[in-house]
Design a protein around this motif. Structure first.
Motif, short mmCIF file in Angstrom:
data_model
loop_
_atom_site.label_atom_id
_atom_site.label_comp_id
_atom_site.label_asym_id
_atom_site.label_seq_id
_atom_site.Cartn_x
_atom_site.Cartn_y
_atom_site.Cartn_z
N HIS A 35 0.83 -1.08 0.08
CA HIS A 35 0.04 -0.06 -0.14
C HIS A 35 0.87 1.30 -0.22
CE1 HIS A 35 -2.74 2.98 1.94
NE2 HIS A 35 -3.59 2.51 1.29
N ASN A 36 1.84 1.30 0.86
CA ASN A 36 2.58 2.44 1.04
C ASN A 36 3.88 2.20 1.84
OD1 ASN A 36 2.53 4.35 3.71
ND2 ASN A 36 0.66 3.54 3.24
N GLY A 37 4.12 0.99 2.38
CA GLY A 37 4.95 0.65 3.35
C GLY A 37 6.24 0.61 2.93
N LEU A 38 6.31 0.20 1.60
CA LEU A 38 7.67 0.05 0.73
C LEU A 38 8.58 1.35 0.91
CD1 LEU A 38 9.80 -1.65 -0.92
CD2 LEU A 38 8.26 -1.03 -2.89
N THR A 39 7.87 2.49 0.40
CA THR A 39 8.41 3.82 0.31
C THR A 39 8.61 4.54 1.69
OG1 THR A 39 6.49 4.73 -0.63
CG2 THR A 39 8.00 3.88 -2.23
N SER A 40 7.28 4.66 2.06
CA SER A 40 7.37 5.56 3.13
C SER A 40 8.18 4.66 4.65
CB SER A 40 6.00 5.69 3.58
OG SER A 40 5.22 4.61 4.48
N GLY A 41 8.29 3.53 4.52
CA GLY A 41 8.67 2.98 5.68
C GLY A 41 10.27 2.17 5.30
N ILE A 42 10.19 1.04 4.59
CA ILE A 42 11.39 0.52 4.34
C ILE A 42 12.43 1.42 3.43
CG2 ILE A 42 12.54 -1.56 3.12
CD1 ILE A 42 10.95 -2.07 5.56
N GLY A 43 11.95 2.02 2.59
CA GLY A 43 12.76 2.87 1.74
C GLY A 43 13.64 4.11 2.80
N ASN A 44 12.41 4.55 3.31
CA ASN A 44 13.08 5.64 4.39
C ASN A 44 14.12 5.15 5.18
OD1 ASN A 44 12.64 8.30 5.79
ND2 ASN A 44 12.16 6.90 7.58
N ALA A 45 13.89 3.73 5.86
CA ALA A 45 14.49 3.10 6.50
C ALA A 45 16.12 3.02 6.12
CB ALA A 45 14.32 1.96 7.16
N VAL A 46 15.98 2.46 4.78
CA VAL A 46 17.27 2.02 4.03
C VAL A 46 18.08 3.28 3.78
CG1 VAL A 46 18.36 1.31 2.09
CG2 VAL A 46 16.49 0.10 3.02
#
Length: 721
Positions: free
Chosen positions: A493-504
């Motif tokens: 939904h949006n976790g790939l960019t807002s969460g994981i991408g941000n964490a990386v």
């Protein structure tokens, strides 16, 4: 695989002019869209809209025949942006989602859409998930409609009214160049009713036409200086055009006595969605029958925004007091009505939240109490026909229910029997016993139930797919690492960019757990990008690990069987102790048990009926071995696990017991093993349509077991003697 198939019901969508449609509100909404000549439909699932998306998916062949494009959107923001097709072209389009969370997600797209305006009719169908049955924060869509000046329809819960409002809503959108929102509640979506059909319409102008003849109008694009002119256009052109259309087409309704026929001095102004409950309350007070023949004048605002000053003024003439019935807070409509009355300088007094609760569901009981208080003070003669019961209605205060609250413990919502997410949280609890508690950021989805007993894990939840982002501030050196959880639905939904991408990007030294159950399970089991089932209209089987590596994640662990508690615990421990830099990401995968049972049970039943050999597993607890510690229950919480009292006078504590709802996931046994608990769990196999070899083995086993039981009994008697 959605939780419910509408393959049979969608055949009614083919009904034509003069045919009588009978069915659920969700199907009536779909039929209304087809009768309106929509060119495209999109949306994202979420109660009470999930089934609308399921209906549209099951009706794909019908949509194809009409030339209607349907798309299950990646998120509400995607769906909102989809409506941009109606900005330059005379295309009618509709999108749907759960509100207010979905509207929040799509707000940027909707703000731009409402600023530049539309050429074709654009409609947003929002499931107004408000009240006790809601799973989200308590807010209303009304605020967004006011902020962006999008017209908000709130139809009276009656199917012909809903269908008419959808058809007229597209016309209203086109007449005022303004996107329209239509909100429906849970009761509206699932009520059963009927209406007289019209023929379905093919879109007059199609998406293919638009692509073949591209057009652009700078005045519709949200860029200065046009952006500054949009606000003026809203006020000077779109607003008057919308008000005129609503008045001329009588979208709002008047019920009850009018003009000289009025017997009293009071009236009710009711938001459309509250009409049925209001009639029920009036019926309990003897002021209406079940068919809506009210003794009080009622102005039904099927258009909740904007307020129509002329209609309000017309209704309030010759009335001394009116009561505004709008559910939720703030009292937007009450304020608006007060403004109209003040400007018209009418002597009528306006009331609402001074007699009705500011928040919470407006049930018939709540409305009965509020309307009674209002009439007692402003028009007591109307209550002469009231049944002689205390406090307005017999069920407003039930002493039996109040006593039960003290006796029956609260039952928190929990994960399903056999849920593959249970062992994940059991593993976390075991790790915390060794390493201490850690900060855990939770997410929207089934895994959110881990916040409740027996796991009691999770400190925050900030939105769907925002579990990883919720831990962003905890990227600091410390003795412990933060943990963030999200599901595969939220991930895409949006976790790939807002969460994981941000964490990386920020080299976040935390642990991120992605709970993969192969579906958007919490919304009804719809397919997502990583679903493993074949879908002829969607591209599935896209591994989450590939997406993680694509945004630069390096420490990634895939666990394909979450029920292996020892393995889950080992990987969690490694993630919390490794010296590796950047986010530590665990993808914990097992199929949603509810969807698995929906898929497997029919197959098993068919195989058994066809004479095939089928082995079904069940788990049980050996009462002689169980110590009554119940740690298995505290670490699992499975609904099939309970306690059982024994007849043995030497054993006071009840033992663990597994009921017939067990699906043989094996989690309770795995937990018992990982936690070094008692070895009391056993697995039993039931063979359907056994072979000769199966029967022979069964006879041998039964003989040996009987011999051993007799031997033990003989020794026991000898010992006692």
């Amino acid at each position: 695989m959605a939780e419910r198939s509408f393959a049979k019901e969608v055949e009614d969508l083919k009904l034509g002019e003069g045919d009588l449609f009978r069915g659920e509100g969700i199907l009536a909404i779909t039929k209304a869209l087809l009768q309106s000549g929509v060119a495209y439909v999109g949306g994202y699932q979420g109660s009470p809209i999930s089934h609308l998306m399921d209906v549209l998916a099951d009706a794909n062949d019908i949509l194809d025949d009409l030339g209607v494009v349907f798309q299950s959107s990646a998120s509400e923001a995607t769906a909102g942006a989809m409506l941009s097709a109606s900005v330059m072209y005379p295309l009618r389009g509709a999108v749907a989602w759960k509100s207010t969370v979905g509207t929040n997600m799509a707000s940027d797209a909707l703000s731009n859409l409402s600023s530049g305006g539309v050429t074709g009719g654009a409609m947003v169908i929002v499931g107004e998930d408000y009240g006790e049955g809601s799973s989200i924060m308590q807010e209303r869509t009304h605020a967004f409609a006011m902020k962006s000046q999008m017209w908000l329809l709130d139809p009276r819960p009656e199917q012909s009214c809903i269908v008419n409002l959808i058809e007229k809503g597209f016309e209203l959108s086109e007449a005022s160049n303004t996107p329209v929102m239509l909100q429906v509640r849970v009761r509206s979506c699932h009520m059963t009713g009927s209406f007289v059909c019209k023929d379905n319409k093919r879109p007059v102008f199609t998406l293919r036409d638009a692509m073949n003849a591209p057009k652009r109008d700078l005045s519709r694009i949200v860029l200065p200086p046009a952006a500054y002119e949009h606000e003026t256009e809203k006020i000077e052109k779109r607003w008057p055009a919308g008000v005129n259309f609503i008045q001329e087409n009588k979208l709002n309704e008047f019920f009850g006595p009018a003009g000289r026929d009025r017997q009293g001095k009071t009236g009710l102004i009711v938001v459309g969605g509250m009409y049925n409950s209001t009639i029920r309350a009036l019926q309990l007070l003897g002021l209406s029958d079940a068919y809506g023949n009210s003794k009080l004048p009622i102005y039904v605002m099927n258009v909740a925004y904007p307020t129509i000053p002329g209609e309000v003024d017309q209704f309030c003439q010759k009335l001394d007091s009116v009561l505004i019935i709008e559910e939720g807070q703030p009292e937007y409509i009450e304020q608006s009505i007060n403004t109209v009355i003040a400007r018209k300088k009418r002597p009528v007094s306006v009331h609402g939240k001074d007699y009705l609760p500011m928040g919470g569901d407006y049930t018939a009981a709540v409305l009965t109490r509020g309307i009674t208080r209002f009439l007692e003070e402003h028009d007591p003669q109307q209550l002469g026909n009231r049944a002689p019961v205390p406090d307005a209605a017999p069920f407003l205060s039930n002493p039996i229910v109040e006593k039960l609250k003290d006796v029956i413990p609260p039952r928190p919502p929990g994960l399903c029997t056999g849920c593959p997410e249970r062992p994940i949280f059991a593993s976390m609890k075991l790790v915390f016993e060794e390493m201490g508690e850690h900060h855990v950021s939770a997410d929207i989805g089934c895994h959110l139930f881990s916040i409740l007993p027996p796991f009691n894990i999770g400190a925050t939840t900030m939105g769907y797919g925002l579990g990883a982002a919720s831990a962003a501030a905890f990227n600091v050196p410390g003795a412990k690492r933060s943990i963030a959880i999200m599901g595969d639905g939220g991930f895409w939904h949006n976790g790939l960019t807002s969460g994981i991408g941000n964490a990386v990007f920020n080299k976040h030294d935390g642990v991120f757990i992605i709970v993969e159950n192969y579906y958007s399970a919490a919304t009804g089991g719809q397919d997502i990008l990583s679903s493993q089932a074949y879908n002829k209209r969607r591209k599935t089987n896209n591994p989450i690990t590939d997406a993680l590596k694509g945004v630069g994640a390096t420490w990634v662990r895939q666990i394909d069987h979450t029920y292996d508690v020892n393995k889950m615990r080992a990987v969690l421990t490694e993630a919390l102790t490794t010296d590796a830099e950047g986010p530590k990401i665990i993808v914990a995968s097992s199929e949603c048990m509810l969807n698995k049972q929906r898929r497997v049970k029919p197959q098993v039943a068919k195989a058994i009926k066809g004479g095939e050999r089928v082995i079904k597993e069940k788990f049980g607890v050996d009462e002689d071995v169980c110590t009554g510690d119940h740690a298995c229950i505290r670490l699992s919480g499975c609904p099939s696990l309970s306690v059982k009292e024994l007849d043995d006078p030497l054993r006071d504590d009840p033992v663990a017991s597994i009921d017939t709802t067990c699906v043989a996931c094996g989690n309770c046994g795995e937990v018992a093993d990982a936690a070094v608990l008692c070895p009391s769990f056993f697995r039993a196999e039931v063979t359907h349509n056994p072979t000769s070899w199966d029967r022979f083995r069964d006879r041998i086993s039964a003989t040996v077991i009987k011999y051993l039981q007799n031997r033990r009994e003989t020794r026991t008697v000898s010992f006692e003697g």
